[in-house]
Scaffold this active site. Structure first.
Site, PDB file in Angstrom:
ATOM      1  N   HIS A 171      -9.780  86.656   8.945  1.00  0.00           N
ATOM      2  CA  HIS A 171      -9.930  85.810   7.764  1.00  0.00           C
ATOM      3  C   HIS A 171      -9.249  84.457   7.902  1.00  0.00           C
ATOM      4  O   HIS A 171      -9.645  83.490   7.258  1.00  0.00           O
ATOM      5  CB  HIS A 171      -9.378  86.531   6.526  1.00  0.00           C
ATOM      6  CG  HIS A 171     -10.260  87.611   6.003  1.00  0.00           C
ATOM      7  ND1 HIS A 171     -10.421  88.809   6.639  1.00  0.00           N
ATOM      8  CD2 HIS A 171     -11.047  87.662   4.895  1.00  0.00           C
ATOM      9  CE1 HIS A 171     -11.253  89.570   5.955  1.00  0.00           C
ATOM     10  NE2 HIS A 171     -11.653  88.900   4.891  1.00  0.00           N
ATOM     11  N   LYS A 210     -19.836  72.472  -1.395  1.00  0.00           N
ATOM     12  CA  LYS A 210     -21.222  72.874  -1.125  1.00  0.00           C
ATOM     13  C   LYS A 210     -21.196  73.892   0.023  1.00  0.00           C
ATOM     14  O   LYS A 210     -21.556  73.605   1.170  1.00  0.00           O
ATOM     15  CB  LYS A 210     -22.091  71.666  -0.792  1.00  0.00           C
ATOM     16  CG  LYS A 210     -23.590  71.945  -0.954  1.00  0.00           C
ATOM     17  CD  LYS A 210     -24.381  70.648  -0.927  1.00  0.00           C
ATOM     18  CE  LYS A 210     -25.878  70.892  -1.034  1.00  0.00           C
ATOM     19  NZ  LYS A 210     -26.280  71.452  -2.332  1.00  0.00           N
ATOM     20  N   ARG A 246     -20.419  63.567   0.447  1.00  0.00           N
ATOM     21  CA  ARG A 246     -20.179  64.921  -0.070  1.00  0.00           C
ATOM     22  C   ARG A 246     -19.979  65.908   1.069  1.00  0.00           C
ATOM     23  O   ARG A 246     -19.152  66.822   0.973  1.00  0.00           O
ATOM     24  CB  ARG A 246     -21.329  65.363  -0.973  1.00  0.00           C
ATOM     25  CG  ARG A 246     -21.058  66.707  -1.656  1.00  0.00           C
ATOM     26  CD  ARG A 246     -22.093  67.039  -2.696  1.00  0.00           C
ATOM     27  NE  ARG A 246     -23.416  67.226  -2.104  1.00  0.00           N
ATOM     28  CZ  ARG A 246     -24.509  67.519  -2.811  1.00  0.00           C
ATOM     29  NH1 ARG A 246     -24.420  67.626  -4.138  1.00  0.00           N
ATOM     30  NH2 ARG A 246     -25.672  67.680  -2.223  1.00  0.00           N
TER      31      ARG A 246
END
Length: 297
Positions: free
Chosen positions: A118, A163, A60
């Protein structure tokens, strides 16, 4: 009342190649994790000094890094070596042998340090931070009673499968339940179950365990695969699909899963009992299976 924050503990931690202490570790104010929340994290539970489902956590971590286009700064053996090193360091810190401890290893990777922009700037050196601490647990009394939760609309972004350290939405969602003295906030998007603020949610109806699909609207907890395996071992039907608010509110049982909760029964939702208001038989079977899986890890 004293509102002075407690000082940081002197827990051992890792930062960019060095084992140091939490109260001494420092990162740049221009780290993109600080400026943008531009990073990912993992939390690996450790039972008896052994990481639980380590490979699944690392898979993950790889997926989340890939979504953010951050190169993994370490190989899987290097991550495992780091986790083992922190487990030993924390055990020494509390004066116990590692195999007598249950811990929670937190790992975080940000894009690194650069002037504020950004754009995903290439060529940055990722910042790697990790620490280990005591694994929180629920008492037998809490488990026998189950926990109270509340519901809310899911107002977060549509990349929930990453996550990410950008957790303002999860913080706000969890505060909804905290303000009401509840354990978690069960969220719905367009009338369909997504997940809780920091947990996956499972619905038991007519003996079947139902969960949200693996997609971008939920973070696929490591317990997704584990719960499916536990259901298979116990002969319990398991299905991932869209689950309506009405099905949740009419559930026979509701369950939470996460690294710290393992499997936990919701017995009150929005002040009303779930099922008969007590942890049910499916919860009992899955919790027992979870404990066996921990011993076998």
């Amino acid at each position: 009342m004293n509102d002075t924050p407690a000082p940081l503990p002197d827990l051992p931690c890792y930062l960019n190649g060095e084992i140091t202490r939490v109260d001494q570790a420092r990162v740049s104010v221009l780290d993109r994790g600080f400026i943008f929340g531009d990073g990912i994290y993992e939390v690996v539970p450790v039972y008896g000094g052994r990481p639980f489902r380590f490979d699944e956590h690392m898979a993950r971590l790889d997926r989340s890094l890939g979504e953010l286009r951050i190169a993994n700064p370490m190989t899987r053996p290097q991550w495992r070596e780091l986790v083992d090193q922190l487990v030993q360091a924390y055990a020494r810190h509390i004066g116990q042998p590692a195999d007598a401890t249950n811990q929670m290893v937190y790992m975080q990777v940000t894009r690194g340090v650069a002037m504020r922009d950004h754009v995903m700037l290439p060529g940055l050196q990722p910042t790697v931070f990790a620490m280990s601490n005591r694994l929180p647990t629920y008492s037998e009394e809490d488990r026998a009673r189950g926990v109270a939760c509340v519901t809310a609309d899911d107002f977060r972004w549509k990349k929930a499968h990453i996550k990410s350290t950008s957790l303002a939405g999860a913080v706000m969602a969890r505060q909804i339940s905290a303000d009401q003295g509840a354990t978690e906030t069960v969220m719905f998007r367009d009338g369909m179950l997504s997940e809780a603020a920091a947990s996956n949610v499972w619905v038991v109806r007519n003996g079947v365990v139902l969960g949200s699909p693996r997609d971008n609207l939920v973070l696929e907890g490591i317990r997704y695969g584990l719960l499916e395996q536990l259901c298979r071992d116990a002969g319990i039907p398991f299905e991932l699909r869209r689950v309506s608010r009405e099905e949740v509110l009419g559930a026979d049982e509701l369950l939470l899963t996460s690294a710290t909760k393992e499997v936990l029964a919701i017995t009150t939702l929005d002040g009303k009992p779930v099922g008969n208001g007590r942890p049910g038989p499916i919860y009992g079977k899955l919790y027992a299976g979870y404990q066996q899986a921990k011993q076998a890890s």
